[in-house]
Design an enzyme around this catalytic site. Sequence first.
Site, PDB file in Angstrom:
ATOM      1  N   VAL A  53       0.832  -1.206   0.000  1.00  0.00           N
ATOM      2  CA  VAL A  53       0.000   0.000   0.000  1.00  0.00           C
ATOM      3  C   VAL A  53       0.867   1.257   0.000  1.00  0.00           C
ATOM      4  CG1 VAL A  53      -1.751   1.315   1.253  1.00  0.00           C
ATOM      5  CG2 VAL A  53      -1.906  -1.182   1.144  1.00  0.00           C
TER       6      VAL A  53
ATOM      7  N   ARG B 281      11.611  -0.383   8.306  1.00  0.00           N
ATOM      8  CA  ARG B 281      12.512  -1.091   9.230  1.00  0.00           C
ATOM      9  C   ARG B 281      13.825  -1.456   8.578  1.00  0.00           C
ATOM     10  NH1 ARG B 281       9.331  -5.990  11.868  1.00  0.00           N
ATOM     11  NH2 ARG B 281       8.633  -6.198   9.711  1.00  0.00           N
ATOM     12  N   ARG B 282      13.782  -1.806   7.300  1.00  0.00           N
ATOM     13  CA  ARG B 282      14.991  -2.249   6.598  1.00  0.00           C
ATOM     14  C   ARG B 282      15.130  -1.460   5.286  1.00  0.00           C
ATOM     15  NH1 ARG B 282      12.353  -6.851   8.418  1.00  0.00           N
ATOM     16  NH2 ARG B 282      13.477  -8.066  10.001  1.00  0.00           N
TER      17      ARG B 282
ATOM     18  N   LYS C  43      -7.151  -1.392  10.392  1.00  0.00           N
ATOM     19  CA  LYS C  43      -8.427  -1.824  10.967  1.00  0.00           C
ATOM     20  C   LYS C  43      -8.274  -2.418  12.355  1.00  0.00           C
ATOM     21  CE  LYS C  43      -7.855  -5.902   8.108  1.00  0.00           C
ATOM     22  NZ  LYS C  43      -6.747  -5.332   7.315  1.00  0.00           N
TER      23      LYS C  43
ATOM     24  N   VAL D 105     -11.555  -0.365   5.828  1.00  0.00           N
ATOM     25  CA  VAL D 105     -12.662  -1.286   5.550  1.00  0.00           C
ATOM     26  C   VAL D 105     -12.977  -1.258   4.061  1.00  0.00           C
ATOM     27  CG1 VAL D 105     -15.064  -1.900   6.032  1.00  0.00           C
ATOM     28  CG2 VAL D 105     -13.656  -0.886   7.836  1.00  0.00           C
TER      29      VAL D 105
ATOM     30  N   GLY E  71     -11.251  -1.661   1.312  1.00  0.00           N
ATOM     31  CA  GLY E  71     -10.309  -1.149   0.328  1.00  0.00           C
ATOM     32  C   GLY E  71     -10.748   0.122  -0.349  1.00  0.00           C
TER      33      GLY E  71
ATOM     34  N   GLY F   5      -2.666 -15.333  -4.589  1.00  0.00           N
ATOM     35  CA  GLY F   5      -2.324 -14.158  -3.801  1.00  0.00           C
ATOM     36  C   GLY F   5      -3.490 -13.552  -3.048  1.00  0.00           C
TER      37      GLY F   5
ATOM     38  N   ASP G   1     -10.209 -10.612  10.724  1.00  0.00           N
ATOM     39  CA  ASP G   1     -10.173  -9.444   9.850  1.00  0.00           C
ATOM     40  C   ASP G   1     -11.570  -8.841   9.702  1.00  0.00           C
ATOM     41  OD1 ASP G   1      -8.750  -7.905   7.464  1.00  0.00           O
ATOM     42  OD2 ASP G   1     -10.641  -8.686   6.670  1.00  0.00           O
TER      43      ASP G   1
ATOM     44  N   LYS H 285     -13.313  -5.049  11.064  1.00  0.00           N
ATOM     45  CA  LYS H 285     -14.045  -4.161  10.169  1.00  0.00           C
ATOM     46  C   LYS H 285     -15.484  -3.956  10.644  1.00  0.00           C
ATOM     47  CE  LYS H 285     -11.192  -5.580   6.245  1.00  0.00           C
ATOM     48  NZ  LYS H 285     -11.107  -6.421   5.035  1.00  0.00           N
TER      49      LYS H 285
END
Length: 430
Positions: free
Chosen positions: A13, A44-45, A104, A131, A133, A186, A200, A204
């Site tokens: 995202v 972080r990296r 969320k 919520v 997308g 995916g 999940d 929401k």
Amino acid sequence: MAMKVALLGCGAVGSEVVRLVDEQRSELATRAGTALEIAGVAVRRPERARGLPIDPALFTTDAMELATRPDVDIVVEVIGGIEPARSLTLAAIKAGKSVVTANKALLAEDGEAIHSAARAAGVDVYYEASVAGAIPLLRPLRDSLAGDRVQAVLGIVNGTTNYILDRMDSLGAGFAESLEEAQSLGYAEADPTADVEGFDAAAKAAILARLAFHTEVSAADVHREGITEVTAGDIASARDMGCVVKLLAICQRSADGSVGVRVHPAMLPREHPLANVNGAYNAVFVEAESAGRLMFYGAGAGGTPTASAVLGDIVAVSRNRLAEAQVVDSGGNGETRRVHPMGETVTRYHVALDVADRPGVLARVADVFAGNEVSIQNVRQVGHGEDAQLVIVTHMAPDAALGRTVEQLRALDMVRSVASVMRVEAFNDQ
């Protein structure tokens, strides 16, 4: 002067947000009222992010410094999870930054604290991407329906589970096979627990209920069941009844003013608009007192659709900051409603029993239902002998009464097992 945006996280995202800001620079400046500038990206990296089309000089590992930097106007949190997202979000708000988040889980667990902090600081918290997308859903609930009384919000808010159940229905595939296919495409993570166990969708549902009913609702208030126990037999029984099985998030206002919030698989009549939502798509159905029935449909996940919602929030927040205005959060600061337990929820049920095929079985089973004041709408027997199964559909009944009924049925010597219990949602008769 440009509106400076700090990005916390740069995964699917976050990287899309940066790309869209760069590609649509002039259009966004017109819509927002000023140019948008990425001031920094916390990761972080940094070495893993070097391949992204982002100026390496923008990367930092000090997310807290970036979130509270004096020149930053808007903080976009797309890290996910509870910590460090919570600490970073609250610190940004305290420092006078408006926040845009897609988180969320954080909103469902700590939404009250975050919104209270935002009101105190006079800044905005926008979270359209949390919520469904890209579907514009939360702002209509918060703003467009602010003058109405929402009676119910129900929807398919998890694309992974919808894909799995759709494959089970359309192809006759099993759960494990459908999950494996979703992972290969995916649609499902390597660890699909959050999706298939309903976590999940429950997060929401808490956000939707908070906005719809203007009262605080957390993830702990949501009754949650996943789809791992849904069988091919459930799918077939639903088909025989003219229904389809969906994982539904259901938020309803009761006659006594309390609200119920639940996530579970349910049989839904095929003529209902949500029954025809296939694949990995999301859809939410809203019933309001004056506006009537409304439907929101679209891509519920993915980097680009979610980034679209994030960017829409950035534009809206930019306008507010330029106008020195704050959107009043109409979620949990208006009314205090009781969130009733699942046992008080009233709906219909489909119960499948593996039974001994001998005289008197149906009468004993019917007595158990009657003893708990659960009325039977219809009953049929499938198979004979060792394969005999009673399939019972009830009239509307409280969940607690059905639970007692099932426990007593399990104790009967002629009931070999309770093969399935599934709710049947027929919203037109509630």
